[in-house]
Design an enzyme around this catalytic site. Structure first.
Site, PDB file in Angstrom:
ATOM      1  CD1 TRP A  84      -6.330  -4.440  -2.499  1.00  0.00           C
ATOM      2  CD2 TRP A  84      -7.150  -2.361  -2.597  1.00  0.00           C
ATOM      3  NE1 TRP A  84      -5.328  -3.561  -2.120  1.00  0.00           N
ATOM      4  CE2 TRP A  84      -5.806  -2.292  -2.171  1.00  0.00           C
ATOM      5  CE3 TRP A  84      -7.872  -1.164  -2.736  1.00  0.00           C
ATOM      6  CZ2 TRP A  84      -5.174  -1.085  -1.874  1.00  0.00           C
ATOM      7  CZ3 TRP A  84      -7.239   0.031  -2.448  1.00  0.00           C
ATOM      8  CH2 TRP A  84      -5.911   0.063  -2.027  1.00  0.00           C
ATOM      9  CG  ASP A 134      -9.797   0.851  -7.531  1.00  0.00           C
ATOM     10  OD1 ASP A 134      -8.906   1.480  -8.125  1.00  0.00           O
ATOM     11  OD2 ASP A 134      -9.589   0.206  -6.488  1.00  0.00           O
ATOM     12  CE  LYS A 141      -0.989  -1.749  -8.008  1.00  0.00           C
ATOM     13  NZ  LYS A 141      -0.731  -2.606  -6.899  1.00  0.00           N
TER      14      LYS A 141
HETATM   15  C1  LMR Z   1      -2.241  -5.156  -3.868  1.00  0.00           C
HETATM   16  O1  LMR Z   1      -3.454  -5.368  -3.926  1.00  0.00           O
HETATM   17  O2  LMR Z   1      -1.411  -6.018  -3.584  1.00  0.00           O
HETATM   18  C2  LMR Z   1      -1.732  -3.782  -4.208  1.00  0.00           C
HETATM   19  O3  LMR Z   1      -2.769  -2.982  -4.668  1.00  0.00           O
HETATM   20  C3  LMR Z   1      -0.942  -3.170  -3.123  1.00  0.00           C
HETATM   21  C4  LMR Z   1      -1.770  -2.751  -1.961  1.00  0.00           C
HETATM   22  O4  LMR Z   1      -1.678  -1.577  -1.594  1.00  0.00           O
HETATM   23  O5  LMR Z   1      -2.508  -3.551  -1.389  1.00  0.00           O
END
Ligand code: LMR
Length: 395
Positions: free
Chosen positions: A129, A210, A245
């Site tokens: 992420w 996470d 979520k």
């Molecule tokens: C995502 O990865 O799309 C979500 O976790 C929202 C974000 O804050 O990036």
């Protein structure tokens, strides 16, 4: 005065802004990780509405919460993570603070680690992420990647993962996705969790899990299996939970940071630093989201309703995975998308290139993150045919 150049747009939230600005009636948003139902709406869960109604009738004050937030959020977060009555809870080895979302939990973890492990390097999966790197670099940590995704097999690069773990230095921090890996949808298998547990033991690594998608993979209990491999090994871990979520509480900003220590005394000491870190960022969390979660999880009927609604979201995403794979197979044979059936949670690493992603945006008003990550929860019975047609065209 500041003489600054424009900061780059956020790869995920920036895309949402571009999507909102697009006036095309048939635009499709497969960008940000937000659940959409079969009609393309992001619903408020029924359990949430009922909890809010109760809160409106019973709340008597808007005075500050304490630094760790609503006490029941801590209790129920630990039950979701460990299971009610788990020895970690009984022995007082875990302490939890409510945070503003999962991002808030990670930032608190980062500031806590500045106190607990200031010399550590933070390791994140490649890919991960995008905000993982941003959060830990903003806190001042060096951030490095470990191998994770194998492009050829569209699966886990188990060998690369293990090899890179060998290179992690004593006392470093390793960020792991509890389930439903973001962005790939490819989760660690049992062997990989066991390998990380062994390495963490041998090298005194700090595992930060996470856990933003509990319940979106296979179920609330099934999804915590990896975390439990670490816990069963007796490791001290940090867990960042998000209720964005699984409760659909995105804009209420509700998550939690949990510290699991080797002894109750260590947990109390560590948690005093978590609280000091929170005080220096935002003092105490906002109440509403925490009270919703606490109301639902504290009431057997609301909890059962929530578990059912979560199961429905999970089932719809799986259905769309299958429908997408089938839809692509019906249109072309060049790329076999079956791997998408084996990925977990909201996301899929589609294998689409940046060029293809941009073409889909320009020609078809389909919004996908530049990495090729697709939010499967954005696929609906109404948009699946135009979506598959458009993707087949750019392959
Ligand atoms: C995502 O990865 O799309 C979500 O976790 C929202 C974000 O804050 O990036």
């Amino acid at each position: 005065m500041f003489q600054l150049d424009l900061a780059p747009a956020d790869p995920i939230l920036g895309l949402t802004e571009t999507f909102k600005a697009d006036t095309h009636p048939d635009k499709i948003n497969l960008g940000v990780g937000v659940y959409q139902d079969a009609t393309g709406k992001t619903p408020i869960l029924k359990a949430v509405t009922q909890a809010e109604t109760r809160l409106l009738e019973t709340e008597t004050s808007k005075s500050y919460l304490s630094i760790p937030g609503v006490p029941e959020v801590a209790t129920y977060t630990q039950e979701l993570l460990f299971g009610a009555g788990h020895s970690i809870i009984k022995d007082g080895r875990a302490k939890t603070a409510q945070t503003p979302g999962g991002t808030g939990a990670l930032r608190v973890a980062a500031d806590f680690l500045l106190r607990a492990a200031p010399k550590a390097t933070v390791w994140i999966s490649n890919p991960s992420w995008a905000n993982h790197r941003a959060i830990f670099e903003a806190a001042g940590f060096p951030v490095k990647d470990y191998r994770y995704y194998d492009k050829a097999s569209q699966g886990l690069d188990g060998e690369g993962f293990m090899a890179d773990l060998e290179g992690v230095s004593e006392g470093d921090v390793v960020i792991l996705h509890g389930c439903c890996h973001n962005p790939s949808g490819i989760d660690l298998d049992q062997a990989a969790w066991e390998a990380i547990a062994a390495q963490a033991k041998a090298k005194k690594l700090i595992c930060l899990v996470d856990f933003a998608y509990q319940g979106f993979g296979e179920g609330l209990e099934e999804d915590r299996a990896g975390l439990h491999v670490l816990l069963d090994a007796g490791l001290a871990v940090l867990v960042a939970s998000s209720y964005s979520k699984n409760f659909g509480l995105y804009n209420e900003r509700i998550g939690a940071i949990t510290v699991v220590e080797e002894t109750a005394n260590d947990a109390v000491n560590a948690f005093s630093h978590v609280q000091a870190a929170i005080r220096a960022i935002y003092s105490s969390p906002p109440a509403h989201g925490g009270k919703i979660v606490a109301t639902i999880l504290g009431d057997a009927t609301l909890k059962a309703l929530w578990i059912q609604e979560l199961a429905d979201m999970r089932a719809r995403i799986k259905e769309m995975r299958h429908a997408f794979v089938q839809g692509m197979a019906d249109r072309q044979q060049a790329v076999d998308f079956d791997f998408i059936n084996h990925q977990k949670g909201m996301f899929s690493f589609s294998g689409l290139t940046q060029e293809q992603v941009l073409k889909l945006r320009a020609d078809n008003h389909i919004y996908i993150v530049g990495s090729g990550r697709i939010n499967v929860a954005g696929i609906t019975p109404a948009n699946i045919d135009p979506l598959c047609d458009a993707i087949a065209k750019v392959l």
